[in-house]
Design an enzyme around this catalytic site. Sequence first.
Site, short mmCIF file in Angstrom:
data_model
loop_
_atom_site.label_atom_id
_atom_site.label_comp_id
_atom_site.label_asym_id
_atom_site.label_seq_id
_atom_site.Cartn_x
_atom_site.Cartn_y
_atom_site.Cartn_z
N LYS A 72 0.94 -1.19 -0.03
CA LYS A 72 0.09 -0.06 -0.01
C LYS A 72 0.83 1.30 -0.16
O LYS A 72 0.46 2.18 -0.59
CB LYS A 72 -1.00 -0.11 1.25
CG LYS A 72 -2.30 -0.87 1.18
CD LYS A 72 -3.03 -0.86 2.26
CE LYS A 72 -4.03 -2.10 2.16
NZ LYS A 72 -5.01 -1.81 3.41
N ASP A 96 -10.05 2.42 2.75
CA ASP A 96 -10.30 1.78 4.13
C ASP A 96 -10.87 2.53 5.02
O ASP A 96 -11.89 1.90 5.61
CB ASP A 96 -8.83 1.29 4.33
CG ASP A 96 -8.25 0.22 3.74
OD1 ASP A 96 -8.83 -0.43 3.01
OD2 ASP A 96 -6.86 0.00 3.53
P1 NDP Z 1 1.01 -2.75 10.01
O1 NDP Z 1 1.94 -3.87 9.85
O2 NDP Z 1 1.19 -1.42 9.52
O3 NDP Z 1 0.85 -2.29 11.60
C1 NDP Z 1 0.84 -3.24 12.66
C2 NDP Z 1 0.08 -2.80 13.99
O4 NDP Z 1 -0.26 -3.88 14.84
C3 NDP Z 1 1.21 -1.79 14.67
O5 NDP Z 1 0.71 -0.85 15.32
C4 NDP Z 1 1.91 -2.88 15.62
O6 NDP Z 1 2.27 -2.41 16.56
C5 NDP Z 1 0.74 -3.65 15.92
N1 NDP Z 1 1.03 -4.96 16.55
C6 NDP Z 1 1.51 -6.16 15.75
N2 NDP Z 1 1.69 -6.99 16.57
C7 NDP Z 1 1.14 -6.54 17.97
C8 NDP Z 1 1.08 -7.35 18.93
N3 NDP Z 1 1.54 -8.61 19.36
N4 NDP Z 1 0.53 -6.37 20.24
C9 NDP Z 1 0.41 -5.28 19.94
N5 NDP Z 1 0.32 -4.64 18.97
C10 NDP Z 1 0.87 -5.43 17.85
O7 NDP Z 1 -0.26 -3.25 9.96
P2 NDP Z 1 -1.71 -2.49 9.08
O8 NDP Z 1 -2.08 -1.55 10.04
O9 NDP Z 1 -1.67 -2.27 7.69
O10 NDP Z 1 -2.81 -3.74 9.27
C11 NDP Z 1 -3.54 -3.94 10.75
C12 NDP Z 1 -4.73 -4.95 10.52
O11 NDP Z 1 -5.79 -4.34 10.06
C13 NDP Z 1 -4.18 -6.16 9.69
O12 NDP Z 1 -4.34 -7.22 10.50
C14 NDP Z 1 -5.29 -5.78 8.54
O13 NDP Z 1 -5.49 -7.04 8.06
C15 NDP Z 1 -6.46 -5.23 8.99
N6 NDP Z 1 -7.01 -4.31 7.92
C16 NDP Z 1 -8.31 -4.74 7.82
C17 NDP Z 1 -8.95 -4.09 6.54
C18 NDP Z 1 -10.38 -4.53 6.39
O14 NDP Z 1 -10.78 -4.08 5.14
N7 NDP Z 1 -11.17 -4.99 7.20
C19 NDP Z 1 -8.23 -2.96 5.67
C20 NDP Z 1 -6.76 -2.67 6.20
C21 NDP Z 1 -6.34 -3.46 7.19
P3 NDP Z 1 4.11 -1.51 16.67
O15 NDP Z 1 3.97 -0.42 16.11
O16 NDP Z 1 4.41 -1.50 18.13
O17 NDP Z 1 4.84 -2.70 15.92
#
Ligand code: NDP
Length: 279
Positions: free
Chosen positions: A66, A102
Amino acid sequence: MTDRYAVFGNPVAHSLSPAIHAAFARQTGQDLAYEAILAPRDGFAAALRAFAAAGGSGANVTLPFKEEAWRLADARSARAEAARAVNTLRFDAAGLFGDNTDGAGLIADLCRNLGFDLSGRSVLLLGAGGAARGALLPLLDQSPARLAIANRNAQRAAALAAEFSARLPAKGRVRLDACGLDALGAEAFDLVIDATSAGLAGAPPVLPGGLFSRDSLAYAMIYGQPAEAFLAFARAHGAARCADGLGMLVEQAAESFHLWRGVRPETASVIERLRERSA
Ligand code: NDP
């Protein structure tokens, strides 16, 4: 001639987008084909160019491309600029037009499908990645009284809050703040959105139990089984209602479909059918 669209991702085999857009096309009588294309992690731009050269009309973009799609776009919508990520591309004569649907999908699901009015409410957004960033402006546009961003890495949450506070002076009445997940206290929120990817690893983010009241809606952006850990936690800690992100997925697709075709498909029956299929 049948117009061609595709979703690019890696992995992408799991994507429901081809089924969703096929349902939209049938329903609206639009002549289009939609496929899933697995692009190599270092080969998204080339795969996209090849698809456009072969007559493609537009594309959806999912993880991990993205941000790269945002960089590749020749022109972008305001919401794509705010998200700094593009999930929808339209191939225009002038070049690639990038949009991000989104956030609009999230708001449509919350407000229209779930009947949740955000105005004057308190919202906790968990996560500070691309999905949280894309949701921020659309959420702020709904005039909540308070929007707190909490992330495992507190600095990322603080940076996001600072950026959006500075860029949105007109939204000054919203109290926008940020903290680490470990700094969340006993304050309850009207809406708690899990925008982390923690569920994909099978465990919810580590949270205190007092975030939910008897009126709270707990919303997981992911859908299906990976959403369950967070939603079960919310249920166990008193959330009144729980929803996963399947509705958001269908609504963001409808917004892409509208951008490409100028037609707005009906979404409720598509969401229902996908729920039945995954039950
Ligand atoms: P990113 O990889 O950009 O961000 C991941 C986020 O999750 C960060 O804030 C990270 O924190 C946090 N994180 C990861 N693992 C953990 C954990 N074990 N405990 C706490 N926090 C955690 O991913 P995206 O933001 O692009 O996507 C996030 C979710 O949203 C995905 O699962 C995706 O599938 C979903 N999504 C759904 C959509 C829909 O249409 N339904 C559309 C877009 C996304 P840190 O910064 O500390 O690493």
